[in-house]
Design an enzyme around this catalytic site. Sequence first.
Site, short mmCIF file in Angstrom:
data_model
loop_
_atom_site.label_atom_id
_atom_site.label_comp_id
_atom_site.label_asym_id
_atom_site.label_seq_id
_atom_site.Cartn_x
_atom_site.Cartn_y
_atom_site.Cartn_z
N ARG A 37 0.70 -1.24 0.01
CA ARG A 37 0.27 0.16 0.05
C ARG A 37 0.81 1.34 -0.02
O ARG A 37 0.45 2.31 -0.40
CB ARG A 37 -1.03 0.07 1.33
CG ARG A 37 -2.01 -0.95 1.04
CD ARG A 37 -3.31 -0.95 1.96
NE ARG A 37 -4.18 -1.62 1.40
CZ ARG A 37 -5.24 -2.17 2.28
NH1 ARG A 37 -5.03 -2.31 3.30
NH2 ARG A 37 -6.43 -2.82 1.74
N LYS A 198 -19.03 -16.04 1.39
CA LYS A 198 -20.34 -15.96 1.41
C LYS A 198 -21.05 -15.62 0.55
O LYS A 198 -20.59 -14.56 -0.44
CB LYS A 198 -20.38 -15.10 2.64
CG LYS A 198 -20.13 -15.41 4.08
CD LYS A 198 -20.81 -14.64 4.96
CE LYS A 198 -20.31 -14.84 6.38
NZ LYS A 198 -20.55 -13.80 7.43
N GLY A 351 -9.43 -8.81 -1.30
CA GLY A 351 -8.19 -8.86 -0.45
C GLY A 351 -7.58 -10.40 -0.72
O GLY A 351 -6.36 -10.55 -1.04
N GLY A 374 -12.68 -3.94 -0.14
CA GLY A 374 -13.86 -3.57 0.15
C GLY A 374 -14.34 -2.44 -1.05
O GLY A 374 -15.54 -2.43 -1.57
P1 ADP Z 1 -11.95 -12.03 -1.30
O1 ADP Z 1 -11.18 -11.49 -0.06
O2 ADP Z 1 -10.86 -12.32 -2.63
O3 ADP Z 1 -13.16 -11.23 -1.80
P2 ADP Z 1 -13.45 -13.88 0.34
O4 ADP Z 1 -13.06 -13.10 1.68
O5 ADP Z 1 -14.81 -13.70 0.03
O6 ADP Z 1 -12.38 -13.56 -0.83
O7 ADP Z 1 -13.08 -15.45 0.50
C1 ADP Z 1 -11.75 -15.75 0.83
C2 ADP Z 1 -11.77 -17.27 1.51
O8 ADP Z 1 -12.95 -18.00 1.14
C3 ADP Z 1 -10.37 -17.84 1.65
O9 ADP Z 1 -10.12 -17.36 3.05
C4 ADP Z 1 -10.82 -19.28 1.24
O10 ADP Z 1 -10.29 -20.40 2.21
C5 ADP Z 1 -12.37 -19.24 1.51
N1 ADP Z 1 -12.84 -20.51 0.83
C6 ADP Z 1 -12.77 -20.84 -0.68
N2 ADP Z 1 -13.44 -21.73 -0.75
C7 ADP Z 1 -13.91 -22.28 0.38
C8 ADP Z 1 -14.55 -23.49 0.59
N3 ADP Z 1 -14.99 -24.59 -0.38
N4 ADP Z 1 -14.98 -23.70 2.08
C9 ADP Z 1 -14.55 -23.02 2.81
N5 ADP Z 1 -13.83 -21.64 2.71
C10 ADP Z 1 -13.40 -21.57 1.34
MG MG Z 2 -11.73 -11.54 2.25
#
Ligand code: ADP
Ligand code: MG
Length: 398
Positions: A37, A198, A351, A374
Site C-alpha cells: 500500500r 459468503k 483482498g 471493500g
Molecule cells: P476476497 O477477499 O477475495 O473477496 P473472500 O473473503 O470472499 O475473498 O473469501 C476468501 C476465503 O474463502 C478464503 O479464505 C478461502 O479459504 C475461503 N474459501 C474458498 N473456498 C472455500 C470452501 N470451499 N470452503 C470454505 N472456505 C472457502
Molecule cells: Mg476476504
Amino acid sequence: MNKQTIMDLDVKGKKVLVRVDFNVPLDEKQNITNDKRIISALPTINYLLDNRAKIILMSHLDRPKGKVIPKLSLKPVAKRLSELLGKEVKMMPDCIGKEVEQQVKQLKECEIALLENTRFHKEETNNDSEFAKTLANLADIFVNDAFGTVHRAHSSNVGVAQYLPSAIGFLIEKEIKYLNEAIENPERPFTAILGGVKVSDKIDMITNLLEKVDNLLIGGAMMFTFLRAMDYQTGRSKLEEDKIDLAKELLNKAKNNGVNLILPKDVVIADKFDNDADIKEVSVNNIPSEWIGLDIGSGTIAEFQNVIKASKTIVWNGPMGVFEMENFAKGTLSIAKALAEVKAITIIGGGDSASAVEKFGLSEAMTHISTGGGASLAFLEGKELPGISAIQDDKSSR
Ligand code: ADP
Ligand code: MG
C-alpha cells in the site's frame, strides 16, 4: 466519472494534503509485513515532489475506534516511506492541533509530513464537518489517493473535500480506469469468476454483474449455496441455508439475462477441515453427507479454463477453494495461471484473491490487481463511491 486529477492543479509551493491508504498489516512488534500500500502511493508522492509541493500525508491505520492506541501509530510507515523515498518524512504527533499546525506551516517545498492515524479521533469515521474543516485548514489543496477507503464517507476523504480545491491522485485514477472500463465498456466475451465464502457478502455484486457479463463462473464455498438451490446434497460444506432461495432467484435471473452461469460439476472433498484430511474428488451429485467440499475439481478446472481462454475481459473476485491449505489450492492456482496466460484484460478484486495471486507469484501477469478489497467490491456492485463523488469534476472535459 470525470474527476479533476492531480495533474489539473498547480501544486508548486502549495501545501497539498493527500489522503493515502497506509493501512498496512503490522506484526506484534509493529513491523510492516507488507508494504504494497505504501508503494502504491509513491507515484502521487513522487509527482508532488517533482512539482515542488509541500506534502502533508494522512491515513488511518486499522480500527482504533476514536482512541489513541500507540501500537496503531503510523510511525513505522513514516520510517518505511522515508527509506523508499530516500528522504526525511516528518512524523507529526497527531493529525490536528496547535503543534501540528505549526510544524505544517513551516514545511518547505518538497518536504513531507505524515499526520498521525486519523482514526485516533472518533470524529473521523462520523464524517464530522468540524474535524474535516480543521484538517482542511492545514492545506491549500486536497488530493484523495486512498482507493481502499473510497466506499466510506469519512472526514479525511469526503468531509475535507468540501473545504479545498480537490483532485484524485494517480492510484485512484488507475483503479477507476481499469475497473470502470472493464465493467462499463468491456471487450467481449466478458467473464466474471466469483468465489470466496459468503453469497450474502456478494449478492449485490452478483446481481450487478448479471447485467453485464456473458459468462459467470462460480467456485469457492459460495458454490454450495447454489448447488443446494439446484437440489444437490452438499454434505458438511460451508453454505448459507437462508440464502438458498436467493441463489434460486439469481440462477433465474442469469437465465433471463442470457448469462452463461457455470457451477462446478466436480469438487475436491475432505473428511475434515484440515490439510491432512482424507481427500477425494467426486462429481457434485456424489458428495457424501459427512464430507466437506474445499476446492473445485479437475473437470471444473478444465471447463473454467476453456471459458477463460475464449474471454477478452475477465474479472475475478474470491478464491476457488481453501487456497491457504496446499491440498485445496489447486483450483485457485489453476485459475490464476489461466488468467496469467490468456490474452485478455484481467482484473483481480478482493483482498484474499489478490493475496492468492501474489502468493503464486503471478501478480505481474495480471492487467490490474485492485488495491482495495471493500472498495473494489463496492465498485463491482455498481455502488456510488463517496470518496470519489466528493472530488471536484473536471471542467475541462465536456
Ligand atoms: P476476497 O477477499 O477475495 O473477496 P473472500 O473473503 O470472499 O475473498 O473469501 C476468501 C476465503 O474463502 C478464503 O479464505 C478461502 O479459504 C475461503 N474459501 C474458498 N473456498 C472455500 C470452501 N470451499 N470452503 C470454505 N472456505 C472457502
Ligand atoms: Mg476476504
